[in-house]
Design a protein around this motif. Structure first.
Motif, mmCIF file in Angstrom:
data_model
loop_
_atom_site.group_PDB
_atom_site.id
_atom_site.type_symbol
_atom_site.label_atom_id
_atom_site.label_comp_id
_atom_site.label_asym_id
_atom_site.label_seq_id
_atom_site.Cartn_x
_atom_site.Cartn_y
_atom_site.Cartn_z
ATOM 1 N N PRO A 28 0.804 -1.234 0.000
ATOM 2 C CA PRO A 28 0.000 0.000 0.000
ATOM 3 C C PRO A 28 0.835 1.281 0.000
ATOM 4 C CG PRO A 28 -0.126 -1.128 2.127
ATOM 5 C CD PRO A 28 0.539 -2.067 1.178
ATOM 6 N N ASP A 29 2.025 1.233 0.595
ATOM 7 C CA ASP A 29 2.864 2.434 0.589
ATOM 8 C C ASP A 29 3.247 2.823 -0.835
ATOM 9 O OD1 ASP A 29 2.719 2.526 3.297
ATOM 10 O OD2 ASP A 29 4.716 1.687 3.678
ATOM 11 N N LEU A 30 3.619 1.821 -1.625
ATOM 12 C CA LEU A 30 3.953 2.073 -3.030
ATOM 13 C C LEU A 30 2.723 2.519 -3.807
ATOM 14 C CD1 LEU A 30 5.968 1.959 -5.398
ATOM 15 C CD2 LEU A 30 5.365 -0.449 -5.672
ATOM 16 N N ALA A 31 1.611 1.838 -3.586
ATOM 17 C CA ALA A 31 0.365 2.187 -4.280
ATOM 18 C C ALA A 31 -0.038 3.628 -3.992
ATOM 19 C CB ALA A 31 -0.748 1.237 -3.876
ATOM 20 N N ASN A 32 0.155 4.056 -2.767
ATOM 21 C CA ASN A 32 -0.223 5.418 -2.393
ATOM 22 C C ASN A 32 0.700 6.460 -3.002
ATOM 23 O OD1 ASN A 32 -2.400 4.552 -0.859
ATOM 24 N ND2 ASN A 32 -1.202 4.383 1.024
ATOM 25 N N ARG A 33 1.915 6.063 -3.372
ATOM 26 C CA ARG A 33 2.845 7.008 -3.999
ATOM 27 C C ARG A 33 2.578 7.169 -5.491
ATOM 28 N NH1 ARG A 33 6.967 4.045 -1.365
ATOM 29 N NH2 ARG A 33 8.040 3.649 -3.358
ATOM 30 N N CYS A 34 1.809 6.264 -6.067
ATOM 31 C CA CYS A 34 1.475 6.347 -7.495
ATOM 32 C C CYS A 34 0.234 7.220 -7.667
ATOM 33 C CB CYS A 34 1.218 4.948 -8.061
ATOM 34 S SG CYS A 34 2.645 3.848 -7.994
ATOM 35 N N SER A 35 0.306 8.181 -8.569
ATOM 36 C CA SER A 35 -0.802 9.124 -8.733
ATOM 37 C C SER A 35 -1.985 8.488 -9.443
ATOM 38 C CB SER A 35 -0.328 10.370 -9.489
ATOM 39 O OG SER A 35 0.359 10.012 -10.664
ATOM 40 N N LYS A 36 -3.156 8.994 -9.140
ATOM 41 C CA LYS A 36 -4.396 8.392 -9.626
ATOM 42 C C LYS A 36 -5.320 9.472 -10.184
ATOM 43 C CE LYS A 36 -4.061 4.864 -5.986
ATOM 44 N NZ LYS A 36 -2.880 5.456 -5.319
ATOM 45 N N ASN A 37 -5.059 9.811 -11.447
ATOM 46 C CA ASN A 37 -5.923 10.751 -12.154
ATOM 47 C C ASN A 37 -6.495 10.150 -13.428
ATOM 48 O OD1 ASN A 37 -5.311 13.158 -10.413
ATOM 49 N ND2 ASN A 37 -3.241 12.780 -11.198
ATOM 50 N N GLY A 38 -6.224 8.878 -13.662
ATOM 51 C CA GLY A 38 -6.719 8.211 -14.864
ATOM 52 C C GLY A 38 -6.111 8.737 -16.153
ATOM 53 N N GLU A 39 -4.885 9.281 -16.070
ATOM 54 C CA GLU A 39 -4.238 9.861 -17.245
ATOM 55 C C GLU A 39 -3.239 8.877 -17.865
ATOM 56 O OE1 GLU A 39 -2.497 13.583 -16.245
ATOM 57 O OE2 GLU A 39 -4.345 14.427 -15.437
ATOM 58 N N ARG A 40 -3.009 9.028 -19.185
ATOM 59 C CA ARG A 40 -2.054 8.181 -19.892
ATOM 60 C C ARG A 40 -1.249 9.045 -20.861
ATOM 61 N NH1 ARG A 40 -6.852 5.025 -20.110
ATOM 62 N NH2 ARG A 40 -7.254 5.519 -22.297
ATOM 63 N N ALA A 41 0.031 8.747 -20.962
ATOM 64 C CA ALA A 41 0.899 9.436 -21.926
ATOM 65 C C ALA A 41 1.789 8.394 -22.590
ATOM 66 C CB ALA A 41 1.747 10.502 -21.239
ATOM 67 N N PHE A 42 2.105 8.626 -23.861
ATOM 68 C CA PHE A 42 2.868 7.665 -24.657
ATOM 69 C C PHE A 42 4.083 8.347 -25.274
ATOM 70 C CE2 PHE A 42 -1.593 6.580 -24.638
ATOM 71 C CZ PHE A 42 -1.614 5.210 -24.387
ATOM 72 N N PHE A 43 5.222 7.673 -25.197
ATOM 73 C CA PHE A 43 6.450 8.180 -25.785
ATOM 74 C C PHE A 43 7.090 7.101 -26.644
ATOM 75 C CE2 PHE A 43 5.840 11.147 -22.391
ATOM 76 C CZ PHE A 43 6.464 12.325 -22.798
ATOM 77 N N THR A 44 7.777 7.520 -27.698
ATOM 78 C CA THR A 44 8.541 6.607 -28.539
ATOM 79 C C THR A 44 9.867 7.257 -28.889
ATOM 80 O OG1 THR A 44 8.636 5.425 -30.655
ATOM 81 C CG2 THR A 44 7.375 7.481 -30.619
ATOM 82 N N THR A 45 10.904 6.426 -29.026
ATOM 83 C CA THR A 45 12.210 6.954 -29.418
ATOM 84 C C THR A 45 12.347 7.053 -30.933
ATOM 85 O OG1 THR A 45 13.156 4.715 -29.327
ATOM 86 C CG2 THR A 45 13.361 6.081 -27.343
ATOM 87 N N ASP A 46 11.279 6.691 -31.662
ATOM 88 C CA ASP A 46 11.323 6.742 -33.126
ATOM 89 C C ASP A 46 10.172 7.618 -33.643
ATOM 90 O OD1 ASP A 46 12.388 6.228 -35.589
ATOM 91 O OD2 ASP A 46 11.982 4.088 -35.591
ATOM 92 N N SER A 47 9.673 7.305 -34.806
ATOM 93 C CA SER A 47 8.629 8.112 -35.440
ATOM 94 C C SER A 47 7.314 8.053 -34.681
ATOM 95 C CB SER A 47 8.407 7.619 -36.879
ATOM 96 O OG SER A 47 7.186 8.086 -37.394
ATOM 97 N N THR A 48 6.770 9.217 -34.339
ATOM 98 C CA THR A 48 5.497 9.251 -33.624
ATOM 99 C C THR A 48 4.343 8.821 -34.526
ATOM 100 O OG1 THR A 48 5.266 11.609 -34.132
ATOM 101 C CG2 THR A 48 6.231 11.027 -32.001
ATOM 102 N N SER A 49 4.408 9.153 -35.795
ATOM 103 C CA SER A 49 3.319 8.771 -36.703
ATOM 104 C C SER A 49 3.264 7.255 -36.864
ATOM 105 C CB SER A 49 3.484 9.446 -38.065
ATOM 106 O OG SER A 49 4.719 9.106 -38.668
ATOM 107 N N ASP A 50 4.418 6.621 -36.995
ATOM 108 C CA ASP A 50 4.454 5.167 -37.080
ATOM 109 C C ASP A 50 3.967 4.546 -35.780
ATOM 110 O OD1 ASP A 50 5.385 5.241 -39.633
ATOM 111 O OD2 ASP A 50 7.465 4.757 -39.142
ATOM 112 N N PHE A 51 4.422 5.096 -34.657
ATOM 113 C CA PHE A 51 4.012 4.552 -33.363
ATOM 114 C C PHE A 51 2.511 4.649 -33.186
ATOM 115 C CE2 PHE A 51 2.996 4.623 -28.895
ATOM 116 C CZ PHE A 51 3.797 3.614 -28.375
ATOM 117 N N ASP A 52 1.941 5.791 -33.528
ATOM 118 C CA ASP A 52 0.504 5.980 -33.349
ATOM 119 C C ASP A 52 -0.299 5.033 -34.229
ATOM 120 O OD1 ASP A 52 1.364 7.949 -31.691
ATOM 121 O OD2 ASP A 52 0.622 9.624 -32.898
ATOM 122 N N ALA A 53 0.181 4.820 -35.467
ATOM 123 C CA ALA A 53 -0.534 3.932 -36.387
ATOM 124 C C ALA A 53 -0.498 2.486 -35.897
ATOM 125 C CB ALA A 53 0.070 4.032 -37.778
ATOM 126 N N HIS A 54 0.684 2.016 -35.505
ATOM 127 C CA HIS A 54 0.811 0.651 -35.009
ATOM 128 C C HIS A 54 0.241 0.515 -33.597
ATOM 129 C CE1 HIS A 54 3.851 0.438 -38.233
ATOM 130 N NE2 HIS A 54 3.611 -0.853 -38.228
#
Length: 278
Positions: free
Chosen positions: A231-257
């Motif tokens: 629970p200590d770890l769980a409480n340190r993780c934020s809870k806003n229902g948000e998601r973000a995505f990163f890629t080290t290559d092409s974003t257009s290719d990543f989004d399509a796949h």
């Protein structure tokens, strides 16, 4: 993005099949996904290289405020996780956690088999690591494990050829190879996060008595239990229902796949690991 999302890492798109199930199980948390597409695939690379790449990515997640990082990549879990847990975390921050996908799977896979004969389909790196036979033996010492490396499957999937007739040869070839090792195999684990996209084709070449197991739901259930028990770890993780995505290559290719793997539209940002920022 909130300050303390749960990090989910993969060498490319495959980890999105894991994230999809985690979000379904634990929708309230914030998630930060990163695919190291520029250096994918990890499967054929050496242990040292996979460790170096994975460690760099884990450090990036920590720099973004992640308290917990999931290596949603079988190759990274097989070749890098133990070293990161034992050698790096105590120096970086002992309160942070890095978890993989192999341990949760091996803790339960034996329950899916009636015959005690389990097949593992994975990348060359995962198979060569012997991680699955070693870990399964700890929990199900009576289970016999058979492995088959399927080096062509990830390229087929990432080039959107997996549902086409040309993929049949490579799918059937590896299924024939593994089933020829034992006629009693009644469970085939898709030991790569890409492989669920091939599940229907795999099923078409196998008898109905063979159970095809994907890792997403298993990992999501395991993570839920882990957070409940910490629970200590769980409480340190934020809870806003948000998601973000990163890629080290092409974003257009990543989004399509990525939308194919994740099951809904994704919109990624480019990350330059050398610069340390997106």
């Amino acid at each position: 993005m909130a300050k303390h999302p749960i990090g989910v890492f993969d060498s490319g798109y495959g980890g999105l099949t894991i994230l999809k199930e985690i979000v379904k199980k634990l929708p309230g948390y914030d998630y930060l996904y990163m695919g190291d597409n520029a250096r994918a695939p990890y499967g054929p690379r050496s242990f040292d290289t996979v460790y170096q790449y994975t460690q760099e990515c884990v450090r990036w997640f920590f720099s973004q405020g992640c308290e917990l990082v999931i290596l949603a990549c079988n190759t990274a879990s097989a070749k890098a996780l133990r070293t990161i847990q034992q050698n790096d975390l105590p120096q970086i921050d002992p309160s942070k956690r890095v978890l993989g996908v192999i341990r949760p799977t091996t803790e339960v896979i034996g329950r899916f088999s009636k015959t005690g004969h389990v097949g593992i389909l994975g990348t060359t790196g995962t198979v060569q690591s012997e991680s699955y036979p070693i870990e399964i033996a700890k929990f199900f010492p009576g289970v016999k494990v058979y492995q088959e490396a399927c080096p062509m499957w990830v390229p087929l999937i990432e080039n959107n050829e997996h549902n086409k007739p040309g993929a049949d040869y490579f799918v059937k070839k590896h299924l024939d190879n593994i089933t020829s090792q034992s006629k009693d195999i009644d469970v085939l684990l898709l030991g790569c996060t890409h492989y669920p996209l091939l599940a229907n084709k795999i099923r078409s070449f196998l008898p109905a008595t063979v159970n095809i197991v994907s890792q997403g739901e298993i990992v999501a259930e395991s993570l839920a239990a882990y957070l409940e028990n910490h629970p200590d770890l769980a409480n340190r993780c934020s809870k806003n229902g948000e998601r973000a995505f990163f890629t080290t290559d092409s974003t257009s290719d990543f989004d399509a796949h990525g939308s194919i793997f994740f099951g809904e539209a994704v919109r990624s940002q480019h990350l330059d690991l050398l610069a340390g920022k997106g």
